[in-house]
Design a protein around this motif. Structure first.
Motif, PDB file in Angstrom:
ATOM      1  N   GLN A  29      -0.601  -1.495   1.192  1.00 49.85           N
ATOM      2  CA  GLN A  29       0.174  -2.492   0.441  1.00 49.85           C
ATOM      3  C   GLN A  29       1.537  -2.711   1.080  1.00 49.85           C
ATOM      4  O   GLN A  29       2.187  -1.765   1.515  1.00 49.85           O
ATOM      5  N   ASN A  30       1.948  -3.957   1.124  1.00 49.91           N
ATOM      6  CA  ASN A  30       3.290  -4.286   1.606  1.00 49.91           C
ATOM      7  C   ASN A  30       4.276  -4.428   0.454  1.00 49.91           C
ATOM      8  O   ASN A  30       5.477  -4.365   0.653  1.00 49.91           O
ATOM      9  N   ASP A  31       3.755  -4.619  -0.742  1.00 50.59           N
ATOM     10  CA  ASP A  31       4.599  -4.815  -1.925  1.00 50.59           C
ATOM     11  C   ASP A  31       5.019  -3.452  -2.480  1.00 50.59           C
ATOM     12  O   ASP A  31       4.213  -2.721  -3.046  1.00 50.59           O
ATOM     13  N   ARG A  32       6.273  -3.108  -2.311  1.00 52.00           N
ATOM     14  CA  ARG A  32       6.782  -1.799  -2.755  1.00 52.00           C
ATOM     15  C   ARG A  32       6.687  -1.637  -4.271  1.00 52.00           C
ATOM     16  O   ARG A  32       6.360  -0.569  -4.769  1.00 52.00           O
TER      17      ARG A  32
END
Length: 160
Positions: A29-32
């Motif tokens: 995932q790139n969304d923290r």
């Protein structure tokens, strides 16, 4: 008090697979914010399951039978236990509860309320398919338990 061996190779493997799957999901995932959300929910599930495994036990006192722990626990007066009908299930008998009605089920461990093999609701604390003790009761449900020492458990219930 009787141990039910909840930390067996199947339950530990199931928890490890769950933790690995969550780690892989977060790594991709790139969304923290999403990663923190997933990690929080997965952490709560992991801790709740670990706690449930840790507190499960079977206890026979002078006047009560207590099975389970945490979210799923019963306290049954011994007067409602059919000691004469309690037995270790033979290999020919159905060795697992039916459908889970309300409980926890991971490989190597299931606890809670299930439909029973003898058309009666069952409260189960099971960690294997061997040495299952079936305990009929007059309380509207029966018990399926896997104490580490089933013979000693039956003696503690009063069955000789």
């Amino acid at each position: 008090m009787f141990s039910v061996n909840t930390f067996n190779w199947k339950s530990i493997t199931a928890l490890a697979v769950f933790a690995t799957a969550v780690a892989m999901l977060i790594a991709n995932q790139n969304d923290r914010g999403f990663s923190i959300y997933v990690l929080s929910i997965a952490g709560l599930i992991f801790l709740a399951t670990f706690f449930q495994l840790h507190v499960s036990k079977i206890c026979v006192s002078d006047d009560h039978l207590i099975a389970g722990g945490g979210l799923y626990k019963i306290r049954l007066p011994l007067a409602q236990v059919d000691v004469g009908g309690a037995s270790i299930l033979s290999p020919a008998e159905k060795r697992s509860p039916g459908w889970r009605l309300n409980g926890i089920g991971i490989p190597g461990y299931c606890q809670g309320w299930f439909s029973g093999p003898r058309s009666k609701k069952v409260f189960a604390v099971l960690t294997s398919r061997k040495n299952i003790v079936y305990v009929p009761t007059s309380a509207g449900f029966d018990l399926m338990l896997t104490p580490d020492d089933p013979e000693s458990f039956l003696r503690a219930l009063g069955k000789n």
